[in-house]
Every structure is written in C-alpha cells, then in structure tokens.
Design an enzyme around this catalytic site. Sequence first.
Site, PDB file in Angstrom:
ATOM      1  N   GLY A  12      33.920  69.432  21.247  1.00  0.00           N
ATOM      2  CA  GLY A  12      34.480  68.983  22.531  1.00  0.00           C
ATOM      3  C   GLY A  12      33.379  68.884  23.567  1.00  0.00           C
ATOM      4  NE  ARG A  73      37.409  68.485  18.415  1.00  0.00           N
ATOM      5  CZ  ARG A  73      36.958  69.442  19.222  1.00  0.00           C
ATOM      6  NH1 ARG A  73      36.050  70.303  18.786  1.00  0.00           N
ATOM      7  NH2 ARG A  73      37.393  69.534  20.454  1.00  0.00           N
ATOM      8  CG  ASP A 104      33.131  78.677  17.016  1.00  0.00           C
ATOM      9  OD1 ASP A 104      33.461  77.468  17.076  1.00  0.00           O
ATOM     10  OD2 ASP A 104      33.958  79.604  16.929  1.00  0.00           O
ATOM     11  CB  THR A 126      32.650  75.149  23.910  1.00  0.00           C
ATOM     12  OG1 THR A 126      34.074  75.296  24.026  1.00  0.00           O
ATOM     13  CG2 THR A 126      32.055  76.533  23.765  1.00  0.00           C
ATOM     14  CG  ASP A 128      37.428  76.247  24.183  1.00  0.00           C
ATOM     15  OD1 ASP A 128      38.087  75.707  25.079  1.00  0.00           O
ATOM     16  OD2 ASP A 128      37.354  75.796  23.020  1.00  0.00           O
ATOM     17  CG  ASP A 130      35.162  79.636  21.916  1.00  0.00           C
ATOM     18  OD1 ASP A 130      34.088  79.153  22.324  1.00  0.00           O
ATOM     19  OD2 ASP A 130      35.910  79.036  21.133  1.00  0.00           O
ATOM     20  NE  ARG A 172      37.915  76.601  19.505  1.00  0.00           N
ATOM     21  CZ  ARG A 172      37.008  76.878  18.575  1.00  0.00           C
ATOM     22  NH1 ARG A 172      37.113  76.346  17.392  1.00  0.00           N
ATOM     23  NH2 ARG A 172      35.987  77.652  18.834  1.00  0.00           N
TER      24      ARG A 172
END
Length: 323
Positions: A12, A73, A104, A126, A128, A130, A172
């Site tokens: 993304g 992706r 990741d 990202t 996110d 994360d 996510r």
Amino acid sequence: MIKKIAILTSGGDAPGMNSAIRAIVKKAEVHGIETFLVKEGYSGLYKGDFVLSSKIDLDENFANGGTIIGSTRFPQFKKLKIRKIAKSKLDEKEIDALVVIGGDGSYKGAQLLHELGVKTIALPGTIDNDISSTDFTIGYDTALNTIVHAIEKIRDTMKSHRRVAIVEVMGRGCGDLALFSGIATGSELIVTKENPKTIDDIAKVIKEQMIKKGKRSTIITVSENIFDDLYALRKEVEKKSGIITREISLSHIQRGGKPTAGERIMTTLMGIKSVDLLYKGKSGIALGMLNGKVVSTPIPESLNIKRKSRKNLTEKINKINQI
Ligand code: F6P
C-alpha cells in the site's frame, strides 16, 4: 564498492515515500552512486522496469502524496524462480543494491533478495504503523492527521443532528490508527482487535452518552477487519440504542495527501542513512525511528519483534472519554 542503487516502493502506498526516494537519490549522488527507480514495486523488478532517477523530477514531487514510481502487491515474489529472474534484471544493469520502501511483506522480499546476494535496505513504508522496530512507519502520521480532520468534520454534522457515527479506519491488524485518532478526537468508544466490543457493548455506550448524559453526538472509532458488514452493524446498533446512527468507512482517503512535516523529516533522515549503510557494505537491514533517532535492525529480527500491547491504554482512554 557500491556503484548503482535501485529503489522500489511496495505494498500500500504511503505519504512520505516520495521524500524518502528523493533523499536516497541525493545522498547517493553525494557518494557518486548512480540511482535507478523501479516502477510498480517487486513486479517491476521482476520485469526489469527501471528508469534512471535523473529522468524524474524528485524535487517537484517530494512533498506530494502517493509514490511517483508506483506500487503493487506482488505475492508471486514468494517464488524463488521469480526472485532469481528479478536478481538477473539487477545484474543485467550491474545494479549492486536495492532500497525497498514498504510494509512487512516487502521486508520479507528484501530479506530473500539479501539471501540471494543483493545488498538490501528496507524502510518502513505503510500507514498501518505495524512494524515494531520503529516508533513510526512512513505515512502513519499523515494518515493519523487525515483521520483526525475527517472525524472532526463528521462530529460537526453528528452534533447538529444528535446522531452517532461509527467510523471505520485502516490499520490491517494494527489498532494504532484507531486508538490514536480516538484519543485526538475524544471518540467515546475505540474498538480494536485487542479491545473488541460486542454490538450490545456499543449500544450501551451510545445510550449512556446520548440518553443519560444528553450528549449531542457520539463517535465510535473502529479498526477495519473487525466487523464484516458496517451497514448491518449500524442497523443493529441503531435498533438496540434507539439513536440515529451513521456508518462511515474512511477508506482510501487515509492513504492520500501530502506528507506531514514530521514525515518529510523522518524519511529524509532514513533515506540518507540507507545510502550510508550500503556505502559501508551493509545489507539485510531495516531502518526505523526510535526515540527520535534512525536505528538499524537486521530484517529478520525486525519482523520478529512482538508488537507492544495497547490494550490497557485503549481501556484507559475509553474510560476517560466516556466520563
Ligand atoms: O497496508 C496498508 C493498507 O492501507 C491497509 O491499512 C489496508 O488494509 C490495505 O492497505 C488496503 O489495501 P488495498 O488498497 O490493496 O485494498
């Protein structure tokens, strides 16, 4: 000695990717290293879709959202056969090293290429937040601000009509965008994977806020991938609480927009560091920002760091926002 570096963005897109690319290109130039931009992430690497960085005006684009080199992706990259072809495309152009900006999944790709002998550095791109080897991922701060501005606007209209809004945000599996936007907007309830709530829990909070306390609006901030059907959730909540409710998924507006100043600074520092590391012959390294400093972590280690739990903090915030 490194002579040519390629750069790709993957997964993304995230605001700040362009400023990272610019810093890498400029710092490489300082060392006399030539830079190539890979179009459309790992899929472009596999196809050998490279363009010389001098062909793109990075100064004009560095403060713009998205990624000027495109992103995809590309799960096919898990196949060794595909990765070997990608490596051969780098070899054809005598490119020694690759900087990957992504999440990741992209880190895993960078590690596998490192194992094939390509010198790689990974930057956390990202929205996110994360990736645990950094306090902040590239794009997170911008997305957080976008969400906060959106929720404030939603609050204005909910207040005017005495309504409730269920606002779904990205992330996510990670609840940071929901939690921290919930803190910044005083959301009456924050629902994340770590702090799941039932429809009854949500309706109870709404009744307390709107009926008992007489509030004119209530915002329920929910992480994505918790409720399958936001419309059905809102209908059910409305039935149980008796208060008019609307559901809003902020969706991809969260990924767009100009990067914040902090984001531009962080990506510039990370971009510089990535070239310095490659120049010193390092590889298989993930960069992050911890306590205001750019830090290096071996990619496998970075992927294995357990995420800090935000469960207690989320509960604490839900309590104070419901007082
Ligand atoms: O990884 C970033 C992210 O924006 C997630 O928050 C979200 O789940 C996903 O990408 C959406 O991906 P796509 O744009 O491919 O639907």
